[in-house]
Design a protein around this motif. Sequence first.
Motif, short mmCIF file in Angstrom:
data_model
loop_
_atom_site.label_atom_id
_atom_site.label_comp_id
_atom_site.label_asym_id
_atom_site.label_seq_id
_atom_site.Cartn_x
_atom_site.Cartn_y
_atom_site.Cartn_z
N PHE A 89 0.84 -1.20 0.00
CA PHE A 89 0.00 0.00 0.00
C PHE A 89 0.87 1.24 0.00
N LEU A 90 1.84 1.29 0.90
CA LEU A 90 2.68 2.48 1.04
C LEU A 90 3.49 2.72 -0.23
N PHE A 91 3.97 1.66 -0.86
CA PHE A 91 4.76 1.80 -2.09
C PHE A 91 3.91 2.39 -3.21
N LYS A 92 2.73 1.80 -3.43
CA LYS A 92 1.86 2.25 -4.52
C LYS A 92 1.33 3.66 -4.24
N PHE A 93 0.97 3.92 -3.01
CA PHE A 93 0.43 5.23 -2.64
C PHE A 93 1.47 6.32 -2.85
N THR A 94 2.72 6.03 -2.48
CA THR A 94 3.80 6.99 -2.67
C THR A 94 4.03 7.25 -4.15
N GLU A 95 3.95 6.22 -4.94
CA GLU A 95 4.20 6.32 -6.38
C GLU A 95 3.13 7.14 -7.10
N ASN A 96 1.87 6.99 -6.68
CA ASN A 96 0.76 7.59 -7.41
C ASN A 96 0.06 8.71 -6.65
N ARG A 97 0.70 9.30 -5.66
CA ARG A 97 0.01 10.23 -4.78
C ARG A 97 -0.46 11.51 -5.48
N LYS A 98 0.05 11.80 -6.69
CA LYS A 98 -0.37 12.99 -7.43
C LYS A 98 -1.36 12.66 -8.54
N LYS A 99 -1.78 11.40 -8.64
CA LYS A 99 -2.67 10.98 -9.72
C LYS A 99 -3.90 10.27 -9.14
N LEU A 100 -4.54 10.91 -8.20
CA LEU A 100 -5.63 10.25 -7.49
C LEU A 100 -6.97 10.93 -7.77
N PHE A 101 -8.02 10.11 -7.87
CA PHE A 101 -9.38 10.63 -8.02
C PHE A 101 -10.29 9.93 -7.03
N LEU A 102 -11.04 10.72 -6.28
CA LEU A 102 -12.04 10.22 -5.34
C LEU A 102 -13.40 10.53 -5.94
N GLY A 103 -14.02 9.54 -6.57
CA GLY A 103 -15.24 9.80 -7.31
C GLY A 103 -14.94 10.79 -8.42
N PRO A 104 -15.71 11.88 -8.55
CA PRO A 104 -15.47 12.86 -9.62
C PRO A 104 -14.40 13.88 -9.29
N TYR A 105 -13.79 13.80 -8.10
CA TYR A 105 -12.88 14.84 -7.64
C TYR A 105 -11.43 14.41 -7.73
#
Length: 281
Positions: A89-105
Amino acid sequence: MPIKFSIDLIIQSKVENPSLITPDVLHGFFFSLFPSNIAETLHKPSRYKPFCLWAPKIFRFIKNNLASESSSVLTITISFLKDEFFSPFLFKFTENRKKLFLGPYKVSLLQEPGSLIKNEEYTTFEDFLKIKSKTYLYFQAITPISFKKGKIDYPLPDPKIFFKSLINKWNYFSPFRIEVDLKKVLEEKLCIVYSKIRTYKIKLSLGSAVTGFKGKVVFYGKGLTDEELKWLNILGHFSRYAGVGRKTTMGLGMVEFQALNIDEIMTEENIDEDNLPNWKA
């Protein structure tokens, strides 16, 4: 080993309709934080999921929710009952932390200096067994707790149903089996000595809804053996990681727990002293 921690997300567009962030939307967002193979594993049907996911501010009845904030920060608390999921989780989250979408946001991580996560708590199952027992079991539901009774929602803290979910999760994930039969304890010995709850209907994105309760409840056991009281205390502390009731992977069932003796109860600031006449019964 159970692990619990939080992350802060900045919602980069104004949340004019917070109902778009529903518990099932939050649930789907969680899987985007994992490598695809682990996300698929976690998404497969199983009796009990090895994680819980909580974000109290998505519920519109909680004060200072997203609708009232111009710059919206959403705190998500994640609990893993199997620590093997923490590193990927921590590895993937760190890698993609600037490319996240929560529903439409679109969301980004609010990063504190030196850490992506905060409020980390780690407890081994062995540590739970060393907990000192106290007489009164005080739970505060931070997000609504919901149970199922037949085909209907049952939004009341019935001792038997309340602890059943904790017993089942403990036996499923812990290497240590509960050493006493708690069935009779929950049916005949454990009672509610204080409660202050309110029920809520939580809407999901596809139009369905779940009814649950939020608030405070205190349990007390009459005539408990030391071993019975010990295991009720263990389950209480375990609830902070496992959640209580159903849909804990969608934001429901987040609790805080304290074990208290009678002298501590009378000074506990979070309990209304005017409503304590039966506590010594």
